[in-house]
Design an enzyme around this catalytic site. Structure first.
Site, PDB file in Angstrom:
ATOM      1  CB  SER A  91      -0.910   0.012   1.239  1.00  0.00           C
ATOM      2  OG  SER A  91      -1.421   1.316   1.486  1.00  0.00           O
ATOM      3  CB  SER A  93      -1.689   5.756   1.957  1.00  0.00           C
ATOM      4  OG  SER A  93      -2.456   4.594   2.181  1.00  0.00           O
ATOM      5  CB  THR A 260      -2.241   0.531  -4.906  1.00  0.00           C
ATOM      6  OG1 THR A 260      -3.296   0.815  -3.978  1.00  0.00           O
ATOM      7  CG2 THR A 260      -1.107  -0.150  -4.183  1.00  0.00           C
TER       8      THR A 260
END
Length: 347
Positions: A91, A93, A260
């Site tokens: 991921s 973030s 993503t």
């Protein structure tokens, strides 16, 4: 007397997506790699994820990242990502938030200017470039996973919506990419609930019709994500901007555009021939936050042109906290949890 059970956390956010970094209180997790440790948590200790993402401690819109020892000697730390839908292998973030936490906790000493280090995600080694100014982490640039287009401009009939045209990218998970304007959306905050409902119906229809297989990972489960794409603005020779919104779970539109999701957009723009290596795309969320994705290269993998990319964003530290885990609380489920808490096993 039962020992007090506790965990140490650092809450952060990147683009509005809150990542709870578990910095202490967890025993050594079995597994020779970060991927193996993730699989142990998923199969034998899912209580940590459930505890921190559900009432009374959290909400499904959050994520959790557990710091663990790396297996790759190049990495300074490993991290396991936990979200309401399960255990993604990567991921953007969460990587930005974890890299910030690694600097803020002193695992990596801050230095003024740019510095580089590596983390180990379940997906493998991730290289990080961090910018520090006046002892503040101002930016994190991390590698996005190699991304590619699996399906281009397919059409599906969705009850209550009609025919929907979508493409599918893999960028750490499979994403349906849909044009927001064609569905009547401007990608503003007041549309958040309707976007979630629309995305739910589209992903349910796609899941019912077909599955997807990664060219090396094989079957990675049903398509979980949908990315709404706004019009692309051409800002300069190598710079673009687009409003975006990412759906990840029933009722959940990410507060950020997601790393993503941004990587998936780069893969689609390359597929359509609208960007070249060195070009950047800024994705802008419903809350006016953004990430910058850079298209850094492309390579051929079998039938797929795989886009290499980086994601840049900033994470903010919200708090440092100790969570008290009270298993007598009727709202707390300690199943699959106490065997991995260090405080449950005093020496």
């Amino acid at each position: 007397m039962q020992p007090e059970l506790n965990l140490q956390l650092m809450d952060t956010h990147a683009g509005g997506d809150v990542s709870r970094i578990v910095t202490g209180g967890i025993c050594a997790i079995p597994g020779d790699t970060v991927r193996a440790q993730m699989e142990y948590l998923r199969d034998d200790a899912d209580g940590l994820r459930r505890l921190l993402l559900h009432e009374p401690y959290g909400i499904p819109e959050m994520s959790v990242d557990l710091l663990v020892p790396p297996s790759d000697p190049e990495a300074v730390a490993g991290y396991i990502i936990m979200e309401v839908m399960g255990y993604p292998i990567y991921s953007g973030s969460n990587t930005i938030c974890t890299a910030t936490a690694v600097l803020e906790t002193g695992i990596v000493t801050k230095r003024e200017g740019w510095q580089s280090f590596a983390l180990e995600a379940p997906a493998g080694l991730v290289h990080i470039d961090a910018l520090v100014r006046d002892n503040v982490v101002e930016a994190i640039t991390c590698e996005g996973l190699p991304s590619y287009i699996d399906t281009y401009r397919a059409t599906i009939h969705v009850p209550s919506i009609g025919n929907v045209t979508y493409s599918v990218a893999y960028s750490g998970g499979f994403y349906a990419l849909v044009d927001a304007t064609s569905l009547g959306f401007s990608l503003t905050l007041d549309e958040e609930r309707r976007l979630s409902e629309c995305a739910y119906h589209i992903t349910e229809a796609i899941q019912a019709e077909r599955g997807f297989s990664h060219y090396t990972l094989g079957d990675v489960g049903p398509l979980p994500f949908l990315h709404f794409m706004g019009p692309v603005e051409h800002l300069s020779d190598h710079s673009y901007r687009s409003r975006s919104a990412t759906y990840v779970h029933p009722g959940v539109i990410c507060r950020s555009t997601t790393g993503t999701g941004t990587s998936a957009r780069l893969a689609l723009m390359h597929y359509e021939g609208t960007i070249s290596p060195g070009d950047r795309l800024e994705t802008v969320s419903l809350r006016e936050t953004g990430f910058i994705g850079e298209f850094t290269g492309v390579r051929q993998e079998g039938d797929h042109q795989v886009v290499e990319n980086t994601i840049t964003g900033k994470s903010y530290v919200l708090n440092r906290a100790e969570i008290i885990v009270n298993c007598e609380d009727p709202m707390v489920d300690c199943g699959g949890l106490t065997h991995i808490l260090t405080s449950a096993h005093p020496e």
